[in-house]
Design an enzyme around this catalytic site. Structure first.
Site, mmCIF file in Angstrom:
data_model
loop_
_atom_site.group_PDB
_atom_site.id
_atom_site.type_symbol
_atom_site.label_atom_id
_atom_site.label_comp_id
_atom_site.label_asym_id
_atom_site.label_seq_id
_atom_site.Cartn_x
_atom_site.Cartn_y
_atom_site.Cartn_z
ATOM 1 N N ALA A 1 18.617 24.589 82.163
ATOM 2 C CA ALA A 1 17.944 24.112 80.951
ATOM 3 C C ALA A 1 16.613 24.835 80.765
ATOM 4 O O ALA A 1 16.246 25.222 79.650
ATOM 5 C CB ALA A 1 17.734 22.605 81.016
ATOM 6 N N ASP A 2 15.869 25.017 81.846
ATOM 7 C CA ASP A 2 14.613 25.768 81.780
ATOM 8 C C ASP A 2 14.847 27.197 81.310
ATOM 9 O O ASP A 2 14.129 27.718 80.449
ATOM 10 C CB ASP A 2 13.954 25.818 83.171
ATOM 11 C CG ASP A 2 13.051 24.625 83.442
ATOM 12 O OD1 ASP A 2 12.575 24.008 82.479
ATOM 13 O OD2 ASP A 2 12.814 24.332 84.620
ATOM 14 N N LEU A 3 15.831 27.856 81.899
ATOM 15 C CA LEU A 3 16.079 29.263 81.576
ATOM 16 C C LEU A 3 16.551 29.435 80.139
ATOM 17 O O LEU A 3 16.122 30.360 79.434
ATOM 18 C CB LEU A 3 17.093 29.845 82.561
ATOM 19 C CG LEU A 3 16.603 29.883 84.022
ATOM 20 C CD1 LEU A 3 17.751 30.237 84.957
ATOM 21 C CD2 LEU A 3 15.456 30.863 84.185
ATOM 22 N N GLY B 1 13.565 29.078 77.912
ATOM 23 C CA GLY B 1 12.760 30.295 77.890
ATOM 24 C C GLY B 1 13.355 31.352 76.972
ATOM 25 O O GLY B 1 12.628 32.037 76.230
#
Length: 395
Positions: A168-170, A173
């Protein structure tokens, strides 16, 4: 040849993963990225080890190359004044403080827009700037749970599982980088910047892709298929005689070829298995038959046969095998950079391949505050002022 984003100045007030991953991509493309931390270094990932090299964690190193590092105390009026002066001549500001924090400090989009109408201001948060969850903290693991990923990852036996990296973070980004580039492009026509509001929750839902679409069209809540595919059969992990591999049969013609390789041509003519739809209905019958046949040869033997037949397949590589793969070398997906305390660091290369304005690796992940004096002088601060900032704990 200069990078595609040469001349773009990015003020990076992010930490951990989603924001730094975004700004590293911008830096790889040639943008001048200035990473801002609190005095002493406040990116949490600096302490997310072991492993460490030269005093820096591998986690921090993975998303912070091609940046210059400065330190500022944003809780002080003087520190916030410095940010405003820098923002006045920057192209992009990106931040991932809790919703409302930047506004409380007088550093929100509406505040900075008054001093730089062309500023592209990107906010990354857990749940975005509207809705009942906007003030909740957002962490990848929580968002994988709330955003549906864990409901479809794993198997019925294992129960819910997270993805092995902070997906989810990637994804957040990457969506942030795409949005920033779009806003910069639009600015060339309007002359105006804008606020880009990207959340982990939205990004996680977006990458559910076909699984979410399946639900929206059918109304059926997806099951966990583990290493199988919800829409295609056979498309999963199989055991060979000496290991495991993935075989991904994408159409009926490929299934026919697979059956020929196994000397089981009758399977592709069986109405239970002749089409993908029928194989889906009879998944529990066909998979054990294929698995029994695949146990008769080793992984490399099957790779040769499957590749010759044009059937997508691959071994399940561990990290050592990945970074020894000749394709990784050919695509320059492992790089080394000089570093002031670690001598040399090995990093994952950029997947962005541009024919004229190629990615360059010009700056090692910065030490905390490594470029503070250099950067502040570029923004017009005198050496005497900088020394006073340091004495007062502002930098």
């Amino acid at each position: 040849m200069s990078g595609a984003l040469t001349g773009v100045k990015v003020l990076d007030l992010t930490r951990v993963l989603a924001g730094p991953f975004c700004t590293m991509m911008l830096g790889d493309l040639g943008a001048d990225v200035i990473k801002v931390e609190a005095p002493g270094g406040s990116d949490d990932t600096r302490g997310w080890g072991p492993p460490y090299t030269g005093g820096e964690s591998a986690y921090y190193l993975c998303t912070n190359r091609n940046k210059r590092g400065i330190t500022l105390n944003l809780k002080s009026e003087e520190g916030r004044a410095i940010v405003k002066k820098m923002a006045a001549t920057s192209d992009v500001l990106i931040q991932n403080f809790k919703v409302g924090t930047m506004e409380k400090w007088g550093l929100g989009y509406e505040d900075l827009k008054k001093i730089n109408s062309g500023l592209v201001y990107c906010s990354i948060s857990g749940f975005g700037h509207e809705g009942p969850y906007q003030h909740l903290p957002g962490y990848d693991y929580i968002v994988q749970a709330m955003g549906g990923m864990m409901s479809i990852t794993g198997s019925e036996e294992t129960g819910p599982m997270k993805v092995g990296v902070a997906i989810a973070d990637l994804a957040t980004g990457m969506f942030a980088a795409i949005s920033i580039l779009a806003a910069l492009h639009e600015r060339t026509k309007s002359g105006e910047g804008q606020h880009v509001d990207i959340s982990l929750f939205d990004s996680q839902i977006a990458i559910l892709a076909n699984v979410a679409s399946n639900y929206l069209i059918s109304g059926n809540i997806p099951k966990r298929y583990g290493n199988q595919h919800p829409n295609i059969v056979p498309y999963q992990v199989f055991k060979a005689k000496d290991g495991e591999m993935v075989i991904a049969v994408g159409n009926d013609r490929q299934f026919e070829k697979l059956c020929q390789l196994m000397n089981r041509e009758e399977l592709s003519k069986d109405p239970r298995f002749s089409t993908n739809s029928s194989r889906l209905e009879n998944r529990e019958t066909i998979i054990p038959i294929l698995q029994e046949e695949l146990m008769k040869k080793g992984v490399k033997e099957w790779q040769v046969l499957l590749n010759e037949a044009g059937i997508p397949n691959g071994p399940i590589n561990n990290m050592e095998q990945i970074f020894q793969d000749p394709q990784v070398e050919a695509r320059q997906m492992k790089i080394t950079m000089p570093h002031p305390t670690a001598e040399m660091v090995s990093l994952v290369g950029s997947p962005l391949k541009l024919s004229r304005t190629s990615v360059e690796y010009l700056r090692h992940p910065p030490l905390a505050g490594e470029h503070t004096e250099e950067v502040l002088q570029e923004f017009g601060f005198l050496k005497e002022e900088i020394n006073q900032f340091r004495k007062n704990g502002i930098i």
